[in-house]
Design an enzyme around this catalytic site. Structure first.
Site, short mmCIF file in Angstrom:
data_model
loop_
_atom_site.label_atom_id
_atom_site.label_comp_id
_atom_site.label_asym_id
_atom_site.label_seq_id
_atom_site.Cartn_x
_atom_site.Cartn_y
_atom_site.Cartn_z
N ASN A 101 -4.61 95.32 -108.23
CA ASN A 101 -3.37 96.10 -108.17
C ASN A 101 -2.35 95.48 -109.11
O ASN A 101 -2.02 94.31 -108.98
CB ASN A 101 -2.80 96.10 -106.75
CG ASN A 101 -1.54 96.94 -106.63
OD1 ASN A 101 -1.62 98.16 -106.53
ND2 ASN A 101 -0.38 96.30 -106.64
N GLU A 102 -1.91 96.26 -110.08
CA GLU A 102 -0.89 95.80 -111.03
C GLU A 102 -1.23 94.40 -111.54
O GLU A 102 -0.46 93.45 -111.38
CB GLU A 102 0.50 95.81 -110.38
CG GLU A 102 0.98 97.20 -110.00
CD GLU A 102 2.36 97.20 -109.35
OE1 GLU A 102 2.86 96.12 -108.97
OE2 GLU A 102 2.95 98.28 -109.22
N TRP B 152 13.56 96.77 -104.65
CA TRP B 152 13.32 95.55 -105.41
C TRP B 152 14.07 95.48 -106.73
O TRP B 152 13.96 94.48 -107.45
CB TRP B 152 11.82 95.38 -105.66
CG TRP B 152 11.13 96.65 -106.09
CD1 TRP B 152 10.47 97.53 -105.29
CD2 TRP B 152 11.06 97.18 -107.42
NE1 TRP B 152 9.98 98.59 -106.03
CE2 TRP B 152 10.33 98.39 -107.34
CE3 TRP B 152 11.53 96.75 -108.66
CZ2 TRP B 152 10.08 99.18 -108.46
CZ3 TRP B 152 11.29 97.53 -109.77
CH2 TRP B 152 10.56 98.73 -109.67
N GLU C 95 0.63 105.18 -108.92
CA GLU C 95 1.71 104.73 -108.05
C GLU C 95 3.04 105.22 -108.61
O GLU C 95 3.61 104.61 -109.51
CB GLU C 95 1.70 103.20 -107.91
CG GLU C 95 2.70 102.67 -106.92
CD GLU C 95 2.59 101.16 -106.74
OE1 GLU C 95 3.60 100.55 -106.32
OE2 GLU C 95 1.52 100.60 -107.02
N CYS D 94 -1.12 82.00 -116.86
CA CYS D 94 -1.41 80.82 -116.03
C CYS D 94 -1.75 79.65 -116.95
O CYS D 94 -2.39 79.83 -117.98
CB CYS D 94 -2.57 81.13 -115.09
SG CYS D 94 -3.16 79.72 -114.14
N CYS E 173 -7.73 78.03 -117.31
CA CYS E 173 -7.17 78.86 -118.39
C CYS E 173 -7.11 78.08 -119.69
O CYS E 173 -7.41 78.63 -120.77
CB CYS E 173 -5.78 79.36 -117.99
SG CYS E 173 -5.80 80.68 -116.76
N HIS F 297 12.28 100.24 -98.66
CA HIS F 297 11.54 101.03 -99.63
C HIS F 297 11.10 102.34 -98.97
O HIS F 297 10.44 102.33 -97.94
CB HIS F 297 10.31 100.25 -100.10
CG HIS F 297 9.63 100.81 -101.31
ND1 HIS F 297 9.08 102.07 -101.36
CD2 HIS F 297 9.42 100.26 -102.54
CE1 HIS F 297 8.55 102.27 -102.55
NE2 HIS F 297 8.75 101.18 -103.28
N CYS G 228 -3.31 76.75 -115.77
CA CYS G 228 -4.23 75.85 -115.06
C CYS G 228 -5.32 75.34 -116.00
O CYS G 228 -5.48 75.83 -117.13
CB CYS G 228 -4.83 76.55 -113.85
SG CYS G 228 -6.08 77.80 -114.25
N ARG H 87 1.74 88.02 -103.51
CA ARG H 87 0.55 88.59 -104.14
C ARG H 87 0.41 88.08 -105.57
O ARG H 87 1.35 87.56 -106.16
CB ARG H 87 0.62 90.12 -104.14
CG ARG H 87 1.93 90.66 -104.73
CD ARG H 87 1.99 92.17 -104.66
NE ARG H 87 3.29 92.67 -105.10
CZ ARG H 87 3.55 93.95 -105.35
NH1 ARG H 87 2.60 94.85 -105.22
NH2 ARG H 87 4.74 94.33 -105.74
N GLU I 255 9.13 94.57 -98.55
CA GLU I 255 9.59 95.85 -99.11
C GLU I 255 10.29 96.71 -98.07
O GLU I 255 10.20 97.94 -98.08
CB GLU I 255 8.43 96.57 -99.80
CG GLU I 255 7.96 95.78 -101.02
CD GLU I 255 7.03 96.54 -101.94
OE1 GLU I 255 6.34 97.46 -101.48
OE2 GLU I 255 6.99 96.17 -103.14
#
Length: 700
Positions: free
Chosen positions: A176-177, A352, A344, A186, A191, A395, A188, A138, A392
């Site tokens: 998400n996060e 992890w 969360e 980054c 950027c 978990h 690239c 991700r 995960e």
């Protein structure tokens, strides 16, 4: 009652008024009568469709109130380019609605589908070694790439069109996060181009950039903006330019906020103000700054896993987490726009960390109720079902691998949800914050740019920027203080006490505001490293930290740092304390009183901390960072005593707060603590003797 105490009470009443206005602003989505809602993540795309109804029904049986879905499901929402499938998601939303459960839907943008990255590999981020990331896991995509944003716009538009008017959808989580999990920024081409454009907008001319980046040093002079690249230590032989690095950190945080704002703007076209919008910021992740999104979201939410192998404070910290780290984040994120929640929160053992211990029995319940005590509007946990496959494994979820049997974490979430229902029944709408508690209200001034700048050049590996900040936060909680962790745009005058730990980057306006705050009756505490640099990260062409000398009534002669295993000594009153990381030797002016002196080294007898009266208030400067925080507790407590304000004397990790008419005591220590409950008081949850990981709630 002395004058200082009266002024403190007046300031607290002003602060209470400000927070009442915030509460009114967010009451439509998060009415005070709800106190706090508890929910869970569910991944219908990972389970057979014939189990969905059973799972949703069991979530309801656990007394939970909302379900969170969709953040990793792009491949299911758009299995082929332009072919959208939301029927499975709508079915689950309806299953939740049928059970009276609210729904939080997510944009699936942290996990682009394989067809997208195969067609457009340029959307994948590039790390510091110049490697382009590949499909899988991700957050591998770069949100600065225009092509990626075009695809993001399509999926977010379709989601908004389908669910923006659905009454079962309570709110939205974007992405998400947001991060690249330690590989940011980054590097690239997109950027690099956007970074250069931001510099041109900020500086206007290359001459101005060369000046502010100090490029005369080591012949780093640029001739035009096209020659500039994002600072990358992997490409350089010696140290990075600290001013270029600071600007790149500012740009990355602003670019992340812009990406979130981009998604927000799309959803608003469909949901308007009928549904709230947020994202889940990672706990203590400095690269993305939630303050920059404060005006875009109705609530600021975040991720926190208190027990994942870190030792934290005390012998049981590795099983219970840090009360200071958790509570600080609640108080910081709540202060951004008045509403915060844990999107969360850890459900039990995780997989992890470097080491993944079992949380202490009752710790999960402790974390939930600590969130309640800190004013959270919601708590949600990842995840309902323990995964049987994927990265995960091991978990915990709220139910085990059989999909139906509650885990210990599941039992504690269900318990907490039942307790919130009990508290709602006992809530008194007219409850007023107790005067003695309000008199201790303190603002702790925080700016992530100070953390960046100090950590970019610590000057000693024994220095811990957040650890230093948390020492003062822990001191305040030991003294029983309500705390708002604020940024400099907030009004200082509404707080009787203000602490600015290691506030390294200052300008004339901020020093003037501090001075006016004290002159008007406030009690200000500044700590070591404050005022060393201007906002560019330059030292002053003046005596060390010159802009604050008149304010603190002292000169800073020099600072020292000690290499391991050396330990320095500093004496305050009759007690001697250890220090290792940073010590400044002060020269007080007339009218400034020493509070602590160094007890060894070649500057033994030198002054380490001072205080003075200025106008109707006081300013205290603490120029040393103690090893365990005990010196900070004493010196901060003495500020309150001199102001005539009564404080508590709690053990570190025993946290007592007041919220909506309820006193809440949470015990993160290894021993039973005694809650300060007056005789004849109604105890709603727990008992006067609060065991390890225990919670007690009472009304007076």
């Amino acid at each position: 009652m002395n004058y200082r105490f009266r002024s403190a009470i007046l300031a607290v009443s002003l602060c209470a008024g400000a927070y009442a206005m915030k509460a009114n602003a967010e009451s439509a989505f998060f009415p005070q009568a709800d106190l706090m809602r508890v929910g869970v993540y569910y991944y219908p795309e990972a389970w057979p469709s014939n189990q969905w109804a059973r799972d949703i029904a069991n979530i309801k049986k656990m007394n939970l109130e909302f379900v969170h879905m969709g953040e990793f499901a792009w491949a299911f929402m758009e299995p082929e380019e332009g072919r959208f499938d939301f029927d499975w998601l709508e079915r689950n939303v309806q299953l939740c609605a049928d059970r009276g459960l609210k729904v939080i839907l997510c944009t699936p943008t942290p996990t682009p589908p394989v067809w997208l990255v195969e067609k457009h590999p340029e959307v994948l981020m590039v790390d510091a070694q110049g490697r382009r990331m590949q499909h899988g896991t991700r957050q591998q995509a770069c949100w600065s790439v225009e092509t990626y944003r075009q695809y993001v716009a399509k999926i977010v538009n379709e989601l908004g069109r389908r669910f923006g008017n659905n009454p079962a959808v309570w709110g939205w989580q974007l992405d998400n996060e947001l991060s690249h999990y330690g590989k940011e920024p980054c590097y690239c081409d997109a950027c690099q181009s956007k970074f250069r454009a931001s510099l041109k907008k900020k500086y206007g001319t290359i001459e101005a950039l060369n000046r502010d980046w100090g490029n005369a040093f080591w012949s780093q002079m640029y001739q035009n903006f096209d020659q500039i690249r994002i600072p990358n230590q992997a490409e350089l032989v010696a140290q990075l330019n600290p001013h270029a690095l600071l600007d790149s950190q500012r740009w990355f945080a602003e670019e992340a906020a812009d990406y979130l704002r981009f998604q927000t703007g799309i959803l608003r076209q469909y949901c308007g103000k009928r549904q709230w919008i947020t994202t889940n910021f990672m706990h203590n992740f400095a690269a993305v700054d939630p303050v920059l999104s404060g005006k875009d979201f109705e609530i600021i939410t975040w991720t926190h896993y208190p027990a994942h192998g870190n030792l934290n404070e005390g012998p049981l910290g590795f099983r219970m987490g840090s009360s200071a780290a958790m509570s600080f984040s609640h108080d910081f994120l709540r202060s951004i726009n008045g509403a915060e929640g844990l999107m969360e929160l850890q459900p039990g053992q995780v997989n992890w960390g470097d080491v993944n211990p079992q949380p202490y029995p009752g710790a999960v319940h402790l974390w939930i109720m600590r969130a309640f005590a800190a004013g959270a509007k919601l708590v949600c946990t990842y995840r309902y079902r323990e995964p049987l496959f994927g990265a995960e494994l091991y978990h915990y979820g709220l139910v085990g691998p059989d999909g139906v049997t509650p885990t210990t974490g599941g039992q504690q979430y269900s318990q907490a949800a039942c307790e919130i229902a009990l508290l709602r029944k006992n809530r008194r709408p007219d409850a007023k914050e107790p005067d003695a508690y309000a008199a201790r209200r303190t603002a702790l001034l925080y700016n992530v740019e100070n953390c960046w700048d100090i950590d970019n050049h610590k000057q000693t590996i024994r220095w811990d920027t957040m650890g230093h900040t948390w020492k003062y936060y822990r001191a305040l909680k030991r003294l029983g203080c309500p705390v708002d962790v604020i940024t400099k745009d907030k009004d200082f005058a509404t707080y009787p006490f203000l602490i600015a730990p290691a506030y390294q980057l200052v300008d004339a306006d901020l020093v003037q505001r501090w001075t006016r705050y004290v002159e008007n009756g406030g009690h200000l505490i500044l700590t070591c490293r404050t005022g060393q640099k201007d906002r560019r990260g330059h030292l002053w062409e003046a005596p060390w930290a010159a802009p604050i000398h008149d304010l603190i009534g002292a000169k800073i002669s020099f600072y020292d740092t000690l290499p391991a295993p050396n330990v320095g000594k500093v004496k305050a009153g009759k007690q001697v304390y250890d220090w290792v990381s940073w010590g400044e030797v002060l020269e007080p002016r007339e009218g400034t009183s020493p509070l602590a002196h160094y007890a060894d080294q070649f500057y033994a007898g030198g002054v380490a901390a001072v205080t003075r009266t200025l106008g109707r208030g006081t300013v205290t400067y603490i120029g040393v960072d103690s090893q365990d925080g005990a010196l900070e507790v004493k010196l901060v407590g003495d500020v309150f005593k001199r102001a005539g304000v009564r404080v508590e004397q709690f053990d570190d990790g025993f946290v007592v707060d007041w919220r909506d008419g309820f006193w809440v005591a949470t015990n993160f220590t290894e021993k039973t603590q005694h809650a300060p409950i007056p005789n004849g008081t109604k105890v709603l949850i727990g008992s006067r003797n609060v065991p390890t990981a225990g919670v007690t709630i009472w009304q007076e």
